[in-house]
Design an enzyme around this catalytic site. Structure first.
Site, PDB file in Angstrom:
ATOM      1  N   ARG A   1       0.826  -1.218   0.000  1.00  0.00           N
ATOM      2  CA  ARG A   1       0.000   0.000   0.000  1.00  0.00           C
ATOM      3  C   ARG A   1       0.859   1.268   0.000  1.00  0.00           C
ATOM      4  O   ARG A   1       2.025   1.240   0.367  1.00  0.00           O
ATOM      5  CB  ARG A   1      -0.917   0.041   1.223  1.00  0.00           C
ATOM      6  CG  ARG A   1      -0.171   0.088   2.583  1.00  0.00           C
ATOM      7  CD  ARG A   1      -0.177   1.467   3.233  1.00  0.00           C
ATOM      8  NE  ARG A   1       0.669   1.535   4.413  1.00  0.00           N
ATOM      9  CZ  ARG A   1       1.959   1.819   4.386  1.00  0.00           C
ATOM     10  NH1 ARG A   1       2.573   2.037   3.251  1.00  0.00           N
ATOM     11  NH2 ARG A   1       2.667   1.880   5.506  1.00  0.00           N
TER      12      ARG A   1
ATOM     13  N   HIS B   1       0.737   8.199  11.014  1.00  0.00           N
ATOM     14  CA  HIS B   1       0.901   8.065  12.464  1.00  0.00           C
ATOM     15  C   HIS B   1      -0.362   8.517  13.195  1.00  0.00           C
ATOM     16  O   HIS B   1      -0.302   9.073  14.282  1.00  0.00           O
ATOM     17  CB  HIS B   1       2.145   8.826  12.941  1.00  0.00           C
ATOM     18  CG  HIS B   1       3.413   8.164  12.489  1.00  0.00           C
ATOM     19  ND1 HIS B   1       3.987   7.114  13.159  1.00  0.00           N
ATOM     20  CD2 HIS B   1       4.180   8.371  11.389  1.00  0.00           C
ATOM     21  CE1 HIS B   1       5.079   6.713  12.512  1.00  0.00           C
ATOM     22  NE2 HIS B   1       5.213   7.448  11.425  1.00  0.00           N
TER      23      HIS B   1
ATOM     24  N   ASP C   1      -3.106   6.171  12.983  1.00  0.00           N
ATOM     25  CA  ASP C   1      -3.917   4.951  13.227  1.00  0.00           C
ATOM     26  C   ASP C   1      -3.868   4.523  14.688  1.00  0.00           C
ATOM     27  O   ASP C   1      -4.892   4.159  15.271  1.00  0.00           O
ATOM     28  CB  ASP C   1      -3.595   3.807  12.253  1.00  0.00           C
ATOM     29  CG  ASP C   1      -2.164   3.303  12.252  1.00  0.00           C
ATOM     30  OD1 ASP C   1      -1.304   3.915  12.930  1.00  0.00           O
ATOM     31  OD2 ASP C   1      -1.897   2.283  11.572  1.00  0.00           O
TER      32      ASP C   1
ATOM     33  N   GLY D   1      11.447  -3.245   2.822  1.00  0.00           N
ATOM     34  CA  GLY D   1      11.996  -2.114   3.559  1.00  0.00           C
ATOM     35  C   GLY D   1      11.748  -0.780   2.872  1.00  0.00           C
ATOM     36  O   GLY D   1      12.450   0.185   3.116  1.00  0.00           O
TER      37      GLY D   1
ATOM     38  N   GLY E   1       8.799   0.807   3.017  1.00  0.00           N
ATOM     39  CA  GLY E   1       7.668   1.495   3.641  1.00  0.00           C
ATOM     40  C   GLY E   1       6.370   1.295   2.871  1.00  0.00           C
ATOM     41  O   GLY E   1       5.432   2.071   2.998  1.00  0.00           O
TER      42      GLY E   1
ATOM     43  N   SER F   1       5.414  -4.314   2.845  1.00  0.00           N
ATOM     44  CA  SER F   1       5.713  -5.658   2.339  1.00  0.00           C
ATOM     45  C   SER F   1       5.356  -6.696   3.399  1.00  0.00           C
ATOM     46  O   SER F   1       4.916  -7.800   3.070  1.00  0.00           O
ATOM     47  CB  SER F   1       7.180  -5.775   1.952  1.00  0.00           C
ATOM     48  OG  SER F   1       8.015  -5.406   3.028  1.00  0.00           O
TER      49      SER F   1
ATOM     50  N   ASP G   1      -2.085  -0.867   7.711  1.00  0.00           N
ATOM     51  CA  ASP G   1      -1.483  -1.631   6.615  1.00  0.00           C
ATOM     52  C   ASP G   1      -2.235  -2.932   6.344  1.00  0.00           C
ATOM     53  O   ASP G   1      -2.513  -3.284   5.200  1.00  0.00           O
ATOM     54  CB  ASP G   1      -0.011  -1.937   6.926  1.00  0.00           C
ATOM     55  CG  ASP G   1       0.764  -0.678   7.283  1.00  0.00           C
ATOM     56  OD1 ASP G   1       0.278   0.426   6.977  1.00  0.00           O
ATOM     57  OD2 ASP G   1       1.847  -0.805   7.880  1.00  0.00           O
TER      58      ASP G   1
END
Ligand code: GLA
Length: 388
Positions: free
Chosen positions: A31, A38, A40, A126, A128, A131, A175
């Site tokens: 996504r 920051h 959620d 890595g 962001g 993954s 996520d």
């Protein structure tokens, strides 16, 4: 690569590795978050979008009972998970995302059958772009295909728990939610308090979201993420609210003297960001792209200055994007995801995508010496069973 092609490739890799075709194929996307960073874990709003990059698994029942064999087709590495006992953490490291989800299904009383699995992922690691959530939700989707469906919200929560307990990252719910619940052509406005979701259509062909990977690795396990969470909790405690979702900018200003300077700035970002997210969603519903773009820039500024989760490479990309500006087809740009490296997301005119990509790549390389990876993505579908 389109999901269909990717699925066919993983099926072929399965066949090569195990000597027979797979019975199931499942996928879950990574996504970007358009805005709402920051927020959620502060019970706020987020507005992510599933991207056309996926974790994909092909599987079949295994002849040998008691274990799941997983073959990573890209890194050519194997993992074996013992399913005769409660699944625990183990090696290799990446298998923990899978292990965590399997443990979650065991906790629900599901008997996990022995499986042979081949998997790959086109979500950059890595970067962001979640993954790990893609891998967790992909595993949960495989379990659904093989056993029985579960409610998508419970599925997202189960995947989040895997991240908490098996990867040690105290992440929020964004996520895993978008990977599980995304819908093609839509962003997902998620109220992280009530877990109510609204699909916000984003089908205007004149705009695109451009993902710019700084290729600076982002590491959330390092403790900064947990530190931000704790600072937000401290702010909420001092303000006398359950979470920062319940605080207003006015309240914060009045209490300013009671908070440390750092905690004040953390709260200022969160309170402002929750409001920006709601307004940006309105802007998207109205296709008011310049307004959405302004909220994205404002979000970046606050993440850089107040929340301090950006880095100089992310800032550089945003600077370059704003130098290109509206005239060159850029509406807005910001870092996306947890921060400390990883990706920026830019809202751009579709017709200018090639030119903007070229300019960002060239300028970024000239200023940092690093090659950025840039791609455009339409809002993709969430987790899917490709072959049942
Ligand atoms: C990471 C976490 C999410 C969210 C973002 C920041 O991606 O996994 O839950 O907190 O950072 O918005």
């Amino acid at each position: 690569m389109k999901l269909k092609e990717l699925a066919a490739q993983v099926a072929a890799d399965f066949q090569k590795h195990y000597g027979r075709p797979p019975r199931w194929i499942v996928a879950a996307p990574g996504r970007v978050n358009v805005i709402g960073e920051h927020t959620d874990y502060n019970d706020g709003f987020v507005l992510p979008m599933a991207i056309e990059r996926y974790a994909v698994m092909a599987a079949d029942s295994a002849a040998t009972p008691g274990k799941i064999s997983i073959y990573d087709t890209h890194f050519k590495e194997n993992a074996t998970v013992d399913i005769t006992a409660p699944v625990t953490k183990g090696q290799p490291k990446w298998s923990n995302y899978i292990r965590g989800v399997l443990a979650g299904f065991q906790n629900r009383g599901v008997t996990i059958p022995a499986l042979d699995v081949a998997f790959t992922s086109t979500v950059p690691l890595g970067g962001g772009l979640s993954s790990s959530a893609a891998l967790e939700v992909c595993t949960a989707t495989l379990m659904e295909a093989v056993t029985k469906p579960i409610d998508p919200i419970e599925k997202a929560l189960l995947a989040q728990k895997a991240e908490h307990e098996f990867a040690g990252v105290p992440c929020g719910i964004m996520d895993q939610f978008i990977s599980a619940l995304g819908r093609e052509g839509h962003l997902l406005l998620l109220d992280c308090r009530t877990r109510k979701t609204e699909l916000v259509p984003m089908s205007d062909p004149s705009v695109e979201l451009l993902v710019v990977n700084t290729n600076v690795k982002h590491e959330l396990g390092s403790g900064e993420y947990a530190k931000r969470r704790a600072e937000c909790e401290e702010a909420a405690r001092i303000l006398g609210v359950k979470s920062l979702r319940d605080a207003t900018a006015d309240q914060l200003e009045k209490a300013k003297g009671k908070l440390s300077e750092v905690v004040y700035r953390r709260a200022r970002h969160v309170i402002g960001e929750i409001e920006r997210t709601v307004h940006a969603a309105e802007g998207i519903r109205e296709s008011n792209w310049p307004t959405v773009g302004q909220f994205m820039y404002a979000s970046h500024d606050a993440l850089r200055d107040d929340y301090e989760v950006s880095c100089k490479e992310l800032d550089m990309v945003v600077d370059i994007a704003s130098e290109i500006g509206l005239k060159g087809g850029v509406y807005g740009c910001r870092m996306t995801g947890g921060g400390f490296g990883g990706c920026c997301v830019a809202l751009v005119k579709a017709s200018a995508v090639p030119e903007i990509s070229k300019r960002i790549a060239a300028e970024y390389k000239a200023r940092t010496g690093i090659d950025a990876a840039i791609f455009a993505s339409r809002p993709a579908a969430g987790a899917t069973i490709v072959k049942a």
